[in-house]
Design an enzyme around this catalytic site. Structure first.
Site, PDB file in Angstrom:
ATOM      1  N   ASN A  10      -5.273  -1.548  -6.902  1.00  0.00           N
ATOM      2  CA  ASN A  10      -3.963  -2.203  -6.862  1.00  0.00           C
ATOM      3  C   ASN A  10      -4.193  -3.633  -6.378  1.00  0.00           C
ATOM      4  OD1 ASN A  10      -1.368  -3.057  -6.382  1.00  0.00           O
ATOM      5  ND2 ASN A  10      -1.024  -1.698  -4.617  1.00  0.00           N
ATOM      6  N   LYS A  12      -2.129  -6.049  -6.287  1.00  0.00           N
ATOM      7  CA  LYS A  12      -0.932  -6.675  -5.691  1.00  0.00           C
ATOM      8  C   LYS A  12      -0.736  -8.082  -6.287  1.00  0.00           C
ATOM      9  CE  LYS A  12      -1.770  -3.749  -1.768  1.00  0.00           C
ATOM     10  NZ  LYS A  12      -1.637  -3.496  -0.347  1.00  0.00           N
ATOM     11  N   HIS A  96       5.558   1.832  -4.253  1.00  0.00           N
ATOM     12  CA  HIS A  96       4.552   1.381  -3.292  1.00  0.00           C
ATOM     13  C   HIS A  96       5.242   0.950  -1.994  1.00  0.00           C
ATOM     14  CE1 HIS A  96       1.593  -1.179  -1.328  1.00  0.00           C
ATOM     15  NE2 HIS A  96       0.700  -0.412  -1.932  1.00  0.00           N
ATOM     16  N   GLU A  98       4.990  -1.568  -0.203  1.00  0.00           N
ATOM     17  CA  GLU A  98       5.515  -2.947  -0.168  1.00  0.00           C
ATOM     18  C   GLU A  98       6.807  -3.064  -0.974  1.00  0.00           C
ATOM     19  OE1 GLU A  98       1.736  -4.494  -1.328  1.00  0.00           O
ATOM     20  OE2 GLU A  98       1.009  -3.794   0.616  1.00  0.00           O
ATOM     21  N   GLU A 167      -0.058   7.024   1.112  1.00  0.00           N
ATOM     22  CA  GLU A 167      -0.474   5.784   1.749  1.00  0.00           C
ATOM     23  C   GLU A 167       0.320   5.590   3.042  1.00  0.00           C
ATOM     24  OE1 GLU A 167      -2.340   2.936  -1.352  1.00  0.00           O
ATOM     25  OE2 GLU A 167      -0.195   2.578  -1.313  1.00  0.00           O
ATOM     26  N   GLY A 173      -3.657  -2.371   4.327  1.00  0.00           N
ATOM     27  CA  GLY A 173      -4.008  -3.763   4.578  1.00  0.00           C
ATOM     28  C   GLY A 173      -4.308  -4.088   6.033  1.00  0.00           C
ATOM     29  N   SER A 212      -6.619   0.903   3.500  1.00  0.00           N
ATOM     30  CA  SER A 212      -7.878   0.421   4.092  1.00  0.00           C
ATOM     31  C   SER A 212      -9.116   1.195   3.636  1.00  0.00           C
ATOM     32  CB  SER A 212      -7.777   0.397   5.622  1.00  0.00           C
ATOM     33  OG  SER A 212      -6.756  -0.514   6.023  1.00  0.00           O
TER      34      SER A 212
HETATM   35  P1  PGA Z   1      -5.342  -1.715   1.167  1.00  0.00           P
HETATM   36  O1  PGA Z   1      -4.048  -1.465   0.256  1.00  0.00           O
HETATM   37  O2  PGA Z   1      -6.500  -1.032   0.489  1.00  0.00           O
HETATM   38  O3  PGA Z   1      -5.507  -3.202   1.222  1.00  0.00           O
HETATM   39  O4  PGA Z   1      -5.058  -1.115   2.510  1.00  0.00           O
HETATM   40  C1  PGA Z   1      -3.841  -0.204  -0.349  1.00  0.00           C
HETATM   41  C2  PGA Z   1      -2.546  -0.197  -1.124  1.00  0.00           C
HETATM   42  O5  PGA Z   1      -1.558  -0.782  -0.652  1.00  0.00           O
HETATM   43  O6  PGA Z   1      -2.456   0.386  -2.213  1.00  0.00           O
END
Ligand code: PGA
Length: 249
Positions: A10, A12, A96, A98, A167, A173, A212
């Site tokens: 992903n 983003k 997601h 976000e 998640e 993140g 992460s």
């Molecule tokens: P990340 O994001 O690997 O940077 O933690 C994962 C995601 O939001 O799908």
């Protein structure tokens, strides 16, 4: 039985069209011999078309990070599933963290999107996960249960055509993943929920872990049979790092 495990990137809001081209040209040879797991790239909308052209006839699939549920019309700034489909994408990430927490998407809206993705003949990846305060107050399962129940409402009979990504919001993140044992526990709960929602389902849904994930910890998650794949943000932005995750187990 879960089919092939799925390792998804992903990106983003990262990478222009030319950066997408460069990434994909570097990435294809790194994973070209891998056929026992599905590999998926989800670039931003503006890169979908060029990615679709470059990924044609490869072992790498293409997905979008979001969509709108209406077919067409006066929805300024939105992207329909027909538009996505024509780029060669076969997956769409829906709900997601976000989208939920920055853009205010609720479970009812997410449910409309998952339904529309299925109707378009694409495969949704429905994201669920609790916030830190929810984990700390011991309501992780309750939160995930509600997200699944409403997110899958009315489409329970198609559950085999839907993948789920667990998640935890606090792990996205932050560099601080869930422990593989904690993830496994929630994955088992999600699997049970899917069975409850559709006792006749074959169990084809993959349940991915995200938050992460890096080359150094990916295999720790993938050693559990409850974890059927990964959804990777930050560590997917570099072709070398993402290919290491794809090949880590
Ligand atoms: P990340 O994001 O690997 O940077 O933690 C994962 C995601 O939001 O799908």
């Amino acid at each position: 039985m879960v089919a092939m495990r799925l390792i998804a990137a992903n990106w983003k809001m990262n990478k222009t069209i030319s950066e997408t081209e460069e990434y994909i040209k570097n990435f294809i040879p790194l994973v070209k011999d891998i056929n026992d797991r599905e590999i998926l790239l989800c670039p931003p909308f503006t890169s979908l078309q060029v990615a679709g052209e470059l990924l044609k006839d490869t072992n790498i699939k293409l997905g979008a990070q979001n969509c709108f549920y209406e077919k067409k019309g006066a929805f300024t700034g939105e992207i329909s599933l027909d538009m996505i489909k024509e780029t060669g994408a076969s997956y769409v990430i829906v709900g997601h963290s976000e989208r939920r927490h920055i853009f205010g998407e609720d479970d009812e809206l997410i449910n409309k999107k998952v339904t529309a993705v299925l109707e378009a003949g694409l495969r949704p990846i429905l994201c669920v996960g609790e916030k830190l305060e929810e984990r700390n107050s011991g309501i992780t399962f309750k939160v995930v249960e509600t997200q699944l129940k409403i997110g899958l409402s009315g489409i329970e009979e198609y559950i085999d055509r839907i993948d789920i990504a667990y998640e935890p919001v606090w792990a996205i993140g932050t560099g601080v993943p869930a422990t593989p044992e904690d993830a496994k526990e929630v994955h088992s709960f999600i699997r049970e929920m899917l069975k409850k929602l559709n006792p006749d389902a074959k169990g084809d849904s993959r349940i991915l872990y995200g938050g992460s994930v890096k080359p150094e910890n990916a295999s720790e998650f993938m050693k559990y049979e409850e974890i059927n794949g990964l959804l990777v943000g930050t560590a997917s932005l570099d072709p070398d790092s993402f290919s290491k995750i794809v090949k880590s187990f």
